[in-house]
Each structure stands twice: as structure tokens, then as C-alpha cells.
Design a protein around this motif. Structure first.
Motif, mmCIF file in Angstrom:
data_model
loop_
_atom_site.group_PDB
_atom_site.id
_atom_site.type_symbol
_atom_site.label_atom_id
_atom_site.label_comp_id
_atom_site.label_asym_id
_atom_site.label_seq_id
_atom_site.Cartn_x
_atom_site.Cartn_y
_atom_site.Cartn_z
ATOM 1 N N HIS A 84 55.944 39.021 26.164
ATOM 2 C CA HIS A 84 56.071 40.335 26.799
ATOM 3 C C HIS A 84 54.937 40.503 27.824
ATOM 4 O O HIS A 84 54.708 41.578 28.350
ATOM 5 C CB HIS A 84 56.073 41.462 25.761
ATOM 6 N N LEU A 85 54.253 39.368 28.090
ATOM 7 C CA LEU A 85 53.129 39.395 29.033
ATOM 8 C C LEU A 85 53.559 38.792 30.374
ATOM 9 O O LEU A 85 53.712 37.587 30.510
ATOM 10 C CB LEU A 85 51.946 38.609 28.450
ATOM 11 N N VAL A 86 53.747 39.646 31.342
ATOM 12 C CA VAL A 86 54.302 39.238 32.639
ATOM 13 C C VAL A 86 53.358 38.315 33.399
ATOM 14 O O VAL A 86 53.797 37.438 34.149
ATOM 15 C CB VAL A 86 54.629 40.500 33.481
ATOM 16 N N ASP A 87 52.045 38.473 33.165
ATOM 17 C CA ASP A 87 51.091 37.664 33.943
ATOM 18 C C ASP A 87 51.118 36.175 33.571
ATOM 19 O O ASP A 87 50.456 35.364 34.215
ATOM 20 C CB ASP A 87 49.671 38.230 33.797
ATOM 21 N N GLU A 88 51.870 35.810 32.552
ATOM 22 C CA GLU A 88 51.968 34.400 32.173
ATOM 23 C C GLU A 88 53.070 33.679 32.962
ATOM 24 O O GLU A 88 53.288 32.489 32.779
ATOM 25 C CB GLU A 88 52.256 34.282 30.671
ATOM 26 N N ILE A 89 53.788 34.434 33.799
ATOM 27 C CA ILE A 89 54.946 33.878 34.494
ATOM 28 C C ILE A 89 54.607 33.578 35.958
ATOM 29 O O ILE A 89 53.967 34.400 36.628
ATOM 30 C CB ILE A 89 56.121 34.881 34.426
ATOM 31 N N ARG A 90 55.048 32.389 36.431
ATOM 32 C CA ARG A 90 54.812 32.006 37.831
ATOM 33 C C ARG A 90 56.059 32.298 38.670
ATOM 34 O O ARG A 90 57.172 32.399 38.114
ATOM 35 C CB ARG A 90 54.472 30.524 37.916
ATOM 36 N N LEU A 128 63.495 38.187 41.134
ATOM 37 C CA LEU A 128 63.490 39.452 40.383
ATOM 38 C C LEU A 128 62.426 40.402 40.932
ATOM 39 O O LEU A 128 62.643 41.616 40.995
ATOM 40 C CB LEU A 128 63.221 39.188 38.894
ATOM 41 N N ALA A 129 61.285 39.849 41.315
ATOM 42 C CA ALA A 129 60.192 40.698 41.803
ATOM 43 C C ALA A 129 60.506 41.265 43.193
ATOM 44 O O ALA A 129 60.086 42.367 43.527
ATOM 45 C CB ALA A 129 58.898 39.893 41.843
ATOM 46 N N GLY A 130 61.270 40.501 43.997
ATOM 47 C CA GLY A 130 61.556 40.955 45.367
ATOM 48 C C GLY A 130 60.267 41.070 46.159
ATOM 49 O O GLY A 130 59.418 40.175 46.097
ATOM 50 N N ASP A 131 60.102 42.170 46.834
ATOM 51 C CA ASP A 131 58.892 42.361 47.631
ATOM 52 C C ASP A 131 57.717 42.876 46.792
ATOM 53 O O ASP A 131 56.574 42.870 47.242
ATOM 54 C CB ASP A 131 59.154 43.369 48.763
ATOM 55 N N GLY A 132 58.020 43.350 45.610
ATOM 56 C CA GLY A 132 56.960 43.928 44.773
ATOM 57 C C GLY A 132 56.451 42.953 43.732
ATOM 58 O O GLY A 132 56.603 41.741 43.847
ATOM 59 N N ALA A 133 55.852 43.534 42.697
ATOM 60 C CA ALA A 133 55.330 42.717 41.606
ATOM 61 C C ALA A 133 56.379 42.624 40.499
ATOM 62 O O ALA A 133 57.177 43.543 40.305
ATOM 63 C CB ALA A 133 54.054 43.343 41.063
ATOM 64 N N LEU A 134 56.349 41.502 39.772
ATOM 65 C CA LEU A 134 57.324 41.306 38.691
ATOM 66 C C LEU A 134 57.195 42.387 37.616
ATOM 67 O O LEU A 134 58.182 42.860 37.077
ATOM 68 C CB LEU A 134 57.130 39.906 38.079
ATOM 69 N N ILE A 135 55.951 42.778 37.362
ATOM 70 C CA ILE A 135 55.724 43.796 36.324
ATOM 71 C C ILE A 135 56.437 45.101 36.675
ATOM 72 O O ILE A 135 57.019 45.764 35.804
ATOM 73 C CB ILE A 135 54.206 44.031 36.087
ATOM 74 N N ASP A 136 56.428 45.461 37.961
ATOM 75 C CA ASP A 136 57.098 46.705 38.382
ATOM 76 C C ASP A 136 58.610 46.586 38.208
ATOM 77 O O ASP A 136 59.276 47.518 37.746
ATOM 78 C CB ASP A 136 56.761 47.018 39.850
#
Lengths: 241, 264
Positions: free
Chosen positions: A192-198, A220-228
Motif C-alpha cells: 500500500h506504499l506507492v513510493d515503492e513503485i517505479r 496511471l499517474a498521467g501528468d501528476g503523481a501516482l499517489i494522487d
């Protein structure tokens, strides 16, 4: 042919629907992050994939073997690292690896060759006589990963493998596992930790038992961050009927 | 071949654990010895024993309780094994075992055999110490007891396995002591013959007569004196089949590893 295929998998605990018509396919040589908030159904799906639970609706295929019809052949192609630590702390590193090799039906020279390779990968050959208890959290986790690869599986499944580790250990392990994917293994990484994904990783987003998305992290992230994107997807989903 | 490799590894692991747990090792031998040396000495004067099969002459109380104490070792060992299974479930190592490609029934049977191997070691060390106290069996009894100890060990181990499949937390295990081990041991022929029990309560005697542990003890008692108690053999074999079937059902992945709700 896909290495891991789930087709219309649903699972209920009594009246509660934990997984709802889950379908996706993954190829070898890919790192697939299985992303979902707590309670999304990740652990249930993980238990189904490792046959701790049995699929009642839908089917799961591992390296061409149906998990329900040919569980032995399918499980032989899977290496598993559970969220809970599964090392026997009172046994040495070598004893732990030998025990696991035996559970996979490996013995003698074949087992020893694979164990030596695992120890070399960990750079832990000189510590093979130490009790697992003496290893720090990061080393224990790396050892569990190496152990999961002793029988040369095609799929490596890890359930929240970095929980409880410090930042340096987390980075080391995610980097190590990405390298394994680059070497041709399919890595299925529940987190559930998004920062582990490249950016180039595949991502399957699960929420409330349903697959919300399956694409690369960059798409999935598009122009933004994956977490958003992840928060947007998981907070706007309707309750399952 | 893979089956035997796994069996060997599981038995070795169990033996290693047993030897490394010194308090468990000590308790396994001290417990029956206390009963043999202290309890039996007190009871010897109070409890008169007539000549009952398989004995062909009057025996001392110490001689009478030896098979029961061997059964007690196996009963405690079976429960200890189930305790370690519950621990393994809580710690996660049971998951590792159950995700092996080998069939689940075989893995559980390996666990069972590993427990039996440990109990055999305990029983024979106890018998050697008992012989040192002058309480010896006929030499052939040590040999005849061996296959019976395997069967009784399997039956009591399967009971432990069944219990472990129903217990969700380690904390609940204390209840097993009160509701399984003590009733099974005291309501059996381990400490007193059933006719003696009938003198005080026929109902209690009937309960003891259907207790599988009673039959395990009697099967062992007869084997130690070169005889086969067919009735006890059937009881023990049936109990083993029932307990094992219950265990396999309890660990059936179609029911979940254990009955539980979603974790995540």
C-alpha cells in the motif's frame, strides 16, 4: 502466454464479499505492484494465489497450470514471501534454507547448489552458520526472498514485504526485487506504499475487492503523481452491490 | 522421493526444536518420573491390585502405572506438538509449510510422524530410567511396545492436530490442559484399573471405557507383556482415523487455513 492469469475470481467470507470478479494477466520479466488500501482484499487474493484459501469462483493459472486442478505443479512455480516473518529463528541460516528446500522436494547436491547460489546472492555465505535470530530485519527479509527463489520459481509473490523495515532496508529490498524482475522473473508485489513503485512497473489497483485499474505506473499517474491518482481512484469508487 | 525428503526435514526440525528446548526436554522426563517415584510410592499402600490381565501374578503399583505414564508422555507430547502448531500459525511458519507443492495431507502427516518420533525418544529414555529404579519390563516387551507406541503416538498426535486446527490463539491453549489432557488422563486406566473405578462409580467407569486414551494405555500394557489386546487396537485405530479425518477437514484450504474473516 501469460505467467499469471486470474479470471473472474470472487471470494466471500460468509456473506461478506472480499473479492469481486477479479481478472488480470501478468507477463514474466515484469514487476507488478498490487496496490490497494487496507481492507482492499490484497491479503485474501494473496491467500488464494498461494492456495492457503481455495478459489470457489473463477480460476487462477500459474505458468500454464491451473491452481485448482493442478495445485502441485502451480505451487512449484511460485516463490512466496509473506508479510509475517516465516523464518525459524532458532535455526541457523543454512538450516532454514535446507528446510525450505526439502519442503520443495529438493535434496542433496541440487539443493546445496541452489542454497549456495542464494547465499552468494545475499553475500551471506560466511554467516550461514549463524542463528536467524541474530540477523537484523532487513537481512531476515532478504534471506526470505532468497529462500523463496531456491526452487527456481517463475513467479515471486511478496506480501507487504517491507513492512516494519527502515528506509535504507526498504530501498535495498525494492531495488533487489526490481533486479530480479529484470532477470526474467515475474514479481508480484502487494503493497500500500506507492513510493515503492517505479514508472515502468505494472500496477494493479484493488479497492473494496474490485480491480479499479491495470496499467503501467506512468500511465496511471498521467501528468501528476501516482499517489494522487491512487487516492482519487480509491476514494471515488462506489460501494459494491 | 520428494515426499521422503520433506518427511526427513520435518522430523529433523521437530527433533532439533525438542533438543534445543531444554525445559521441555527436562519436563518430558521429570513429569512421569515424579509420578513413578513419588505418587506411586504413596499409592502403593492405599491401592490393592488383584491379578488382572496381562499380568500373571501380583504386581506392584509402580509396575501397573508404567504403561499409563508412557501414554502420559505421548499425550503431553501430542498436546505440545499442537501447541507448537498454533505457535507456527501465529508466527507464520505454518503458512510456509502449507504452501509447499506437496499435498497438504502428507505435510500434516509428516508433522504427526515428527511428533511421534520425538515421543518415542522420550518414552524409551523414561523406560530406561524406570529400569534403573528397578521397574523393568520383560526384555521382549520393549520390542513389542515399539509398533504400539507408534500407533498410540499417531492417535494422540492426531488429536493434537485436530485441536490445533480449531484453536485461533495461543492464549486459548490453557483450556486444552483443563478440558483435554487432565480429563483424558484421569478418566482412564492409566492410574487405576477400571474395575477399581467401577467400585466407586459405574458411570465413571463407563466414561473411562469409551476414552480412547484408556485403550491406548491398555494396548500398550498388553504389548509390553507380549500380548495383543484386539479391542484396544480397534479402538485406537478408529480414534486415529477419526482424529486424522477431523484434522484434514480442519486444515482443508477450501475452509480457509483456519476459520477466520478477512484480514485485509
Amino acid at each position: 502466454m501469460s505467467t499469471l492469469t486470474l479470471s473472474h475470481v470472487s471470494y466471500r467470507y460468509g456473506a461478506k464479499l472480499a473479492l469481486d470478479d477479479v481478472s488480470f494477466s501478468l507477463e514474466k520479466g515484469r514487476f507488478c505492484a498490487f496496490l490497494g488500501p487496507n481492507g482492499a482484499g490484497k491479503s485474501t487474493l494473496f491467500s488464494l494465489l498461494t492456495r492457503l484459501l481455495v478459489t470457489r469462483e473463477g480460476s487462477i493459472s500459474v505458468a500454464g497450470h491451473d491452481l485448482a486442478r493442478a495445485p502441485r505443479a502451480a505451487l512449484a512455480k511460485i516463490g512466496v514471501v509473506f508479510q509475517q516473518q516465516t523464518l525459524d529463528l532458532d535455526m541457523t541460516v543454512m538450516q532454514n534454507l535446507r528446510y525450505f528446500a526439502a519442503l520443495q522436494g529438493l535434496s542433496g547436491k541440487a539443493a546445496q547448489r541452489n542454497i549456495d547460489a542464494a547465499l552468494d546472492r545475499l553475500q551471506m555465505r560466511e554467516r550461514s552458520g549463524e542463528k536467524a535470530r541474530s540477523l537484523n530485519g532487513g537481512h531476515r527479509r532478504r534471506m526470505e526472498i532468497a529462500r523463496a527463489l531456491i526452487h527456481a520459481p517463475e513467479v515471486l509473490m511478496l506480501d507487504e514485504a517491507t513492512v516494519g523495515l527502515d528506509t535504507a532496508s526498504r530501498q535495498a529490498i525494492t531495488s533487489h526485487v526490481h533486479d530480479l524482475a529484470d532477470s526474467g522473473l515475474l514479481v508480484f508485489w502487494a503493497t500500500h506504499l506507492v513510493d515503492e513503485i517505479r514508472a515502468g512497473d505494472d500496477v494493479v489497483v484493488l479497492n473494496k475487492g474490485r480491480v479499479l485499474a491495470h496499467d503501467t505506473a506512468a500511465s496511471l499517474a498521467g501528468d501528476g503523481a501516482l499517489i494522487d491518482a491512487f487516492i482519487r481512484m480509491t476514494t471515488t469508487q462506489q460501494e459494491p452491490a | 522421493m520428494a515426499y521422503l525428503v520433506a518427511l526427513r526435514a520435518i522430523v529433523l526440525r521437530e527433533a532439533l526444536r525438542f533438543v534445543s528446548q531444554r525445559s521441555r526436554l527436562l519436563a518430558a522426563w521429570v513429569r512421569p518420573l515424579v509420578w513413578l517415584v513419588v505418587f506411586a510410592a504413596g499409592f502403593r499402600a492405599a491401592l490393592g491390585l488383584s491379578i488382572i490381565p496381562p499380568y500373571q501374578t501380583y504386581i506392584t503399583y509402580e509396575v501397573y502405572i508404567v504403561p499409563g505414564l508412557c501414554g502420559m508422555i505421548q499425550l503431553f507430547n501430542g498436546m505440545q506438538s499442537s501447541l507448537s502448531l498454533v505457535y507456527d500459525q501465529e508466527m507464520g511458519s505454518m503458512r510456509l509449510l502449507l504452501t509447499s507443492p506437496l499435498p497438504r495431507w502428507w505435510l500434516l502427516f509428516c508433522k504427526l510422524l515428527a511428533g511421534v518420533a520425538v515421543s518415542l525418544l522420550q518414552v524409551y529414555v523414561f523406560l530406561a530410567i524406570a529400569a534403573g529404579f528397578g521397574i523393568a519390563l520383560p526384555p521382549s516387551g520393549y520390542v513389542f511396545a515399539f509398533p504400539v507406541l507408534i500407533l498410540t503416538g499417531l492417535m494422540l498426535g492426531a488429536l493434537g492436530l485436530l485441536i490445533s486446527s480449531t484453536i485461533k490463539q495461543l492464549e486459548n491453549f490453557a483450556g486444552v490442559m483443563n478440558f483435554v489432557i487432565f480429563p483424558m488422563f484421569f478418566m482412564s486406566s492409566a492410574l487405576y484399573p477400571l474395575w477399581k473405578m467401577a467400585e466407586s462409580s459405574p458411570l465413571l467407569r463407563d466414561i473411562c471405557a469409551v476414552n480412547p486414551f484408556t485403550h491406548a494405555v491398555e494396548l500398550l500394557r498388553f504389548a509390553m507383556y507380549g500380548q495383543l489386546n484386539i479391542t484396544a487396537l480397534i479402538w485406537v485405530a478408529l480414534a486415529f482415523v477419526c482424529f486424522m479425518a477431523g484434522s484434514l477437514f480442519g486444515y482443508d484450504p477450501a475452509r480457509g487455513m483456519r476459520r477466520k474473516g478477512p484480514r485485509a
